[in-house]
Every structure is written in structure tokens, then in C-alpha cells.
Design a protein around this motif. Structure first.
Motif, PDB file in Angstrom:
ATOM      1  N   PHE A   1       0.827  -1.211   0.000  1.00  0.00           N
ATOM      2  CA  PHE A   1       0.000   0.000   0.000  1.00  0.00           C
ATOM      3  C   PHE A   1       0.864   1.264   0.000  1.00  0.00           C
ATOM      4  O   PHE A   1       0.381   2.353  -0.252  1.00  0.00           O
ATOM      5  CB  PHE A   1      -0.940   0.028   1.208  1.00  0.00           C
ATOM      6  N   PHE A   2       2.152   1.132   0.306  1.00  0.00           N
ATOM      7  CA  PHE A   2       3.062   2.274   0.352  1.00  0.00           C
ATOM      8  C   PHE A   2       3.502   2.653  -1.058  1.00  0.00           C
ATOM      9  O   PHE A   2       3.588   1.811  -1.941  1.00  0.00           O
ATOM     10  CB  PHE A   2       4.332   1.939   1.139  1.00  0.00           C
ATOM     11  N   ASP A   3       3.834   3.919  -1.241  1.00  0.00           N
ATOM     12  CA  ASP A   3       4.563   4.354  -2.422  1.00  0.00           C
ATOM     13  C   ASP A   3       6.041   4.111  -2.128  1.00  0.00           C
ATOM     14  O   ASP A   3       6.506   4.387  -1.013  1.00  0.00           O
ATOM     15  CB  ASP A   3       4.332   5.846  -2.697  1.00  0.00           C
ATOM     16  N   GLU A   4       6.762   3.602  -3.079  1.00  0.00           N
ATOM     17  CA  GLU A   4       8.199   3.339  -2.963  1.00  0.00           C
ATOM     18  C   GLU A   4       8.561   2.440  -1.776  1.00  0.00           C
ATOM     19  O   GLU A   4       9.493   2.750  -1.016  1.00  0.00           O
ATOM     20  CB  GLU A   4       8.978   4.660  -2.860  1.00  0.00           C
ATOM     21  N   PRO A   5       7.866   1.318  -1.593  1.00  0.00           N
ATOM     22  CA  PRO A   5       8.219   0.450  -0.466  1.00  0.00           C
ATOM     23  C   PRO A   5       9.583  -0.203  -0.679  1.00  0.00           C
ATOM     24  O   PRO A   5       9.948  -0.568  -1.795  1.00  0.00           O
ATOM     25  CB  PRO A   5       7.115  -0.598  -0.473  1.00  0.00           C
ATOM     26  N   ARG A   6      10.340  -0.308   0.413  1.00  0.00           N
ATOM     27  CA  ARG A   6      11.617  -1.016   0.349  1.00  0.00           C
ATOM     28  C   ARG A   6      11.896  -1.687   1.684  1.00  0.00           C
ATOM     29  O   ARG A   6      11.549  -1.145   2.748  1.00  0.00           O
ATOM     30  CB  ARG A   6      12.756  -0.078  -0.036  1.00  0.00           C
ATOM     31  N   LYS A   7      12.472  -2.865   1.597  1.00  0.00           N
ATOM     32  CA  LYS A   7      12.840  -3.584   2.820  1.00  0.00           C
ATOM     33  C   LYS A   7      14.076  -2.903   3.392  1.00  0.00           C
ATOM     34  O   LYS A   7      15.068  -2.741   2.696  1.00  0.00           O
ATOM     35  CB  LYS A   7      13.116  -5.053   2.535  1.00  0.00           C
ATOM     36  N   VAL A   8      14.013  -2.501   4.656  1.00  0.00           N
ATOM     37  CA  VAL A   8      15.133  -1.805   5.279  1.00  0.00           C
ATOM     38  C   VAL A   8      15.868  -2.653   6.299  1.00  0.00           C
ATOM     39  O   VAL A   8      16.993  -2.318   6.672  1.00  0.00           O
ATOM     40  CB  VAL A   8      14.705  -0.447   5.907  1.00  0.00           C
ATOM     41  N   ALA A   9      15.249  -3.750   6.755  1.00  0.00           N
ATOM     42  CA  ALA A   9      15.933  -4.603   7.726  1.00  0.00           C
ATOM     43  C   ALA A   9      15.235  -5.952   7.865  1.00  0.00           C
ATOM     44  O   ALA A   9      14.028  -6.062   7.649  1.00  0.00           O
ATOM     45  CB  ALA A   9      15.996  -3.930   9.098  1.00  0.00           C
ATOM     46  N   LEU A  10      16.024  -6.940   8.238  1.00  0.00           N
ATOM     47  CA  LEU A  10      15.510  -8.267   8.593  1.00  0.00           C
ATOM     48  C   LEU A  10      16.400  -8.835   9.679  1.00  0.00           C
ATOM     49  O   LEU A  10      17.608  -8.974   9.494  1.00  0.00           O
ATOM     50  CB  LEU A  10      15.502  -9.203   7.383  1.00  0.00           C
ATOM     51  N   ASN A  11      15.827  -9.085  10.823  1.00  0.00           N
ATOM     52  CA  ASN A  11      16.539  -9.724  11.924  1.00  0.00           C
ATOM     53  C   ASN A  11      15.545 -10.590  12.685  1.00  0.00           C
ATOM     54  O   ASN A  11      14.594 -10.082  13.265  1.00  0.00           O
ATOM     55  CB  ASN A  11      17.173  -8.698  12.861  1.00  0.00           C
TER      56      ASN A  11
END
Length: 111
Positions: free
Chosen positions: A37-47
Motif C-alpha cells: 500500500f506504500f509508495d516506494e516500499p523497500r525492505k530496510v531490515a531483517l533480523n
């Protein structure tokens, strides 16, 4: 005093990685559909179970971070997200609907 240039221990994010608005689904499978649903979604972290996506919603920077179940994991996520700039959180999921007196689909608001 917390050094905000160092990643938060559990969510591995720094100040600037997230928006002030945070969506907090418990189940990891819900984070990516919310991020769509976001504009320009990007994964910023995974832990571990905490994966975080950031984008824009209505022109405002927003993030979605899965938190897992129970109280401790979401508490950690909220505390660390708040340290780096998030101040408004929306929890999505079953959130107690296993209680017989709370029908599925009920909206609960906590201030």
C-alpha cells in the motif's frame, strides 16, 4: 544517552530508517502485503522475526514491522522503533480475538 547512529539491537535499524507511523502485524506474512500500500516500499531490515519495510503513505513516511506473538516481542519492537523516530503505532492481527466476548473484526484502540 543512546547513540542513534548505531543500529538498534533487535530491529537493526537507525534513525532515518523508519517513518513516524508504524504498522505492526504480528505474523511475518502480513508485512509485505501491507507494504504494497506504500509508495516506494523497500525492505530496510531483517533480523529474526522482525522484518521492516519503509515507504510513503499519503506523502508521509511510514513503516511496517512484523513483531511476532505475545507481549515481549512487540514491546521490544515498539521501544526500539520509538527510539529512532516512530511515534504512532497501529497493531494489526488477531490481537486478542481469541477471547469469546470479542468478535473477529473488532477494532480496538489503546491510548
Amino acid at each position: 544517552m543512546t547513540d542513534l547512529t548505531v543500529p538498534q539491537h533487535h530491529i537493526t535499524l537507525r534513525k532515518g530508517d523508519v517513518g513516524r507511523y508504524g504498522f505492526l502485524p504480528g505474523a511475518p506474512g502480513r508485512r509485505e502485503p501491507i507494504a504494497r500500500f506504500f509508495d516506494e516500499p523497500r525492505k530496510v531490515a531483517l533480523n529474526r522475526e522482525c522484518e521492516t519495510w519503509t515507504g510513503f503513505l499519503g506523502g508521509e513516511k511510514a513503516s511496517v514491522a512484523s513483531t511476532g506473538i505475545g507481549g515481549p516481542s512487540p514491546a521490544i519492537a515498539v521501544e526500539e522503533l520509538a527510539k529512532i523516530g516512530a511515534d504512532t503505532f497501529i497493531r494489526g492481527g488477531t490481537s486478542g480475538s481469541i477471547q469469546h466476548d470479542i468478535p473477529s473484526g473488532t477494532l480496538g484502540v489503546i491510548q
